[in-house]
Enzyme design. Structure first.
Site, PDB file in Angstrom:
ATOM      1  N   GLN A   7      -4.556  -1.956   9.646  1.00 30.68           N
ATOM      2  CA  GLN A   7      -4.492  -3.233   8.933  1.00 30.68           C
ATOM      3  C   GLN A   7      -5.062  -4.351   9.798  1.00 30.68           C
ATOM      4  O   GLN A   7      -4.711  -4.500  10.962  1.00 30.68           O
ATOM      5  CB  GLN A   7      -3.042  -3.542   8.529  1.00 30.68           C
TER       6      GLN A   7
ATOM      7  N   ASP B 172     -10.925   2.918   4.299  1.00 30.76           N
ATOM      8  CA  ASP B 172     -11.198   1.480   4.147  1.00 30.76           C
ATOM      9  C   ASP B 172     -12.697   1.221   4.013  1.00 30.76           C
ATOM     10  O   ASP B 172     -13.109   0.109   3.684  1.00 30.76           O
ATOM     11  CB  ASP B 172     -10.684   0.706   5.374  1.00 30.76           C
TER      12      ASP B 172
ATOM     13  N   LYS C  21       0.843  -1.204   0.000  1.00 31.57           N
ATOM     14  CA  LYS C  21       0.000   0.000   0.000  1.00 31.57           C
ATOM     15  C   LYS C  21       0.874   1.249   0.000  1.00 31.57           C
ATOM     16  O   LYS C  21       0.595   2.228  -0.695  1.00 31.57           O
ATOM     17  CB  LYS C  21      -0.940  -0.012   1.217  1.00 31.57           C
TER      18      LYS C  21
END
Ligand code: GUN
Length: 290
Positions: A93, A116, A49
């Site tokens: 994460q 997200d 990412k």
């Protein structure tokens, strides 16, 4: 035919990079990824990412915290990031170490920085077909379907796996009344009886259950589109010590499907593209750029 997520993401990233290069002023989108603990797969995803952010001209910061970090300390950190005007998007994460409440932590991210798309506000807006951050993997999957002009309207999409980050939001997107939706969706899960009855009817089959090589050729309809979200590390004696395996038995299914995603190089790069798209959107909204 292979649905090449790597190539598609690459092309769409060029569009993002161009938009970033043409942004007025000096400010650039800034994504912060919080990584807690030592999970090898999570480290790789976060690294990828960050590389993707650098490539399109975003700023990015990875905050690494030890496995035993307390929930209070993480919530405090996220509060600071929420208040920092130089930061546009925040992700934590997953999965998290067992002692941490993932729901509490993801819900503490301010909805305007929830790139997200895991916040209840983002998910609620998605269900109501309002403009919002779409969860990165479902977003990437619909972008891939769009890029290859695969029809969804009136088609039967069968999803295997009901996770909060893939199966359930994807069922909403594919059934919604918009350009990549209008499918009839069956959402199958571990309690579904006779799952093959469903998979055999699927015009579009999406496997997101995390069981390597679960989908075999006898389970699919000839000419189906098969999208593999699985990415399990299966231990072996290769130099790395493992091989990545999808939920679809690729070799076995390849000739019966009309379109199929490889693992790696299918859904994974598209997930990152979804995240970049959301981060740019967050930046523009926070800076009143239209
Ligand atoms: N773990 C697996 N997929 C994801 C994702 O899309 N975002 C985050 N933050 N963690 C994940």
């Amino acid at each position: 035919m292979i649905l090449d997520g790597r190539k598609t993401a690459q092309q769409l990233k060029l569009g993002i990079a161009e938009e970033v290069a043409n942004l007025p002023g000096e400010k650039r989108p800034h994504l912060v990824a919080v990584l807690i603990g030592e999970d090898g797969a999570s480290q790789t995803y976060v690294k990828n990412k960050k590389i993707a952010c650098d490539k399109v001209g975003f700023h990015s910061t990875v905050i690494k915290l030890p496995e035993n970090t307390s929930e209070i300390a993480i919530l405090q950190k996220i509060k600071e990031l929420n208040q920092d005007p130089h930061i546009n998007g925040i992700i934590v994460q997953l999965p998290l170490p067992k002692h941490l409440n993932a729901s509490l932590i993801t819900q503490s991210i301010g909805p305007e920085k929830d790139v997200d798309g895991f916040h209840t506000e983002s998910l609620g807006k998605m269900i109501l077909n309002q403009q919002t951050f779409l969860p990165a993997t479902p977003f990437g999957i619909v972008k891939l379907i769009e890029a290859y002009d695969i029809p969804t309207r009136g088609k039967h999409a069968v999803i295997l796996g009901r996770s909060n980050i893939v199966g359930r939001p994807l069922s909403v997107l594919l059934s919604s009344n918009n350009k990549y939706g209008n499918a009839t969706v069956s959402l199958c899960h571990s309690k579904t009886e006779n799952v093959t009855n469903f998979t055999k009817q699927a015009d579009i089959l999406i496997a997101a259950l995390g069981i390597p090589k679960f989908v075999k050729d006898e389970m699919i309809k000839p000419g189906a589109t098969v999208i593999d979200v699985g990415i399990t590390r299966v231990a072996d004696d290769t130099p790395k010590g493992y091989t990545l395996q999808g939920d679809v038995d690729f070799e076995n299914v390849q000739n019966k499907a009309s379109y199929i995603t490889p693992v790696p190089g299918g859904v994974g790069p598209m997930t990152i593209l979804g995240l970049l798209t959301n981060t740019l959107q967050a930046f523009k909204k926070q800076n009143q750029i239209h």
